[in-house]
Design an enzyme around this catalytic site. Structure first.
Site, PDB file in Angstrom:
ATOM      1  CG  ASP A   1      39.446  47.702 -21.887  1.00 25.97           C
ATOM      2  OD1 ASP A   1      39.065  48.691 -22.254  1.00 25.97           O
ATOM      3  OD2 ASP A   1      39.887  47.885 -20.383  1.00 25.97           O
TER       4      ASP A   1
ATOM      5  CD  GLU B   1      36.161  50.687 -23.716  1.00 22.85           C
ATOM      6  OE1 GLU B   1      35.380  49.772 -22.602  1.00 22.85           O
ATOM      7  OE2 GLU B   1      36.726  51.322 -22.986  1.00 22.85           O
TER       8      GLU B   1
ATOM      9  CG  ASP C   1      43.287  47.292 -17.734  1.00 25.64           C
ATOM     10  OD1 ASP C   1      43.125  48.182 -18.398  1.00 25.64           O
ATOM     11  OD2 ASP C   1      43.858  46.929 -16.636  1.00 25.64           O
TER      12      ASP C   1
END
Length: 179
Positions: free
Chosen positions: A7, A68, A141
């Site tokens: 992420d 991501e 996160d």
């Protein structure tokens, strides 16, 4: 299949490692947050992220990396930092010779919760449940990175097989080898 989910972020970059197979609960291998100070020089922050992700790839030896995909935000400064961190994450997997796949936040949410509009609490709750954890991974996160890894295990294998079939079909159309 072992997947390293990332992420991306400059201040906090979540990293999660999950092992599993499509349709089955995954096994948590580990999760981390790579941090840097906002007032530090951007070049040093990106270098720190690069070194840290390279070390985690070398340590965990994943089969693939899921990152991501950066999406549009109203804050241009935030999206620029996220895009830079995303590029470093993609390079970390590529440098190791690993397949790298990107997923939108809504793809990840849909894979993990069944709804592409799920909130962070729902994603964290499902990650905790799917991996059989005693407590939710913190910070968010890390939970998001684990969700990316789960998404790739469940969806990435199918996507990779479809891409391989399309490449094979294109090769046959060009008169290439038949298998």
């Amino acid at each position: 299949m072992r997947v390293l989910g990332i992420d991306p972020g400059l201040t906090r970059c979540g990293v999660g490692v999950v092992e599993g197979m499509p349709g089955r609960p995954g096994k948590l291998i580990g999760y981390y947050v790579v941090r840097s100070e906002p007032d530090e020089d951007i070049a040093l922050r990106l270098l720190h992220l690069d070194k840290s992700l390279g070390e985690l790839v070398a340590e965990h030896r994943p089969d693939s990396v899921a990152v991501e995909r950066v999406f549009s935000q109203h804050n241009v400064r935030t999206v620029m930092g996220t895009a830079q961190a995303s590029a470093v994450a993609i390079l970390a997997g590529s440098r190791a010779g690993l397949p790298v796949q990107t997923y939108t936040p809504s793809e990840v949410k849909a894979a993990v919760t069944g709804s592409g509009t799920a909130d962070k609490a729902q994603v964290t709750s499902m990650v905790t449940r799917l991996l059989g954890l005693d407590a939710p991974p913190r910070p968010a996160d890390a939970a998001d990175a684990l969700a990316l890894a789960i998404c790739h295990i469940w969806r990435g294998g199918t996507r990779a097989r479809m891409q391989a079939a399309a490449l094979a079909a294109a090769s046959v159309r060009r008169g290439g080898p038949r298998r």
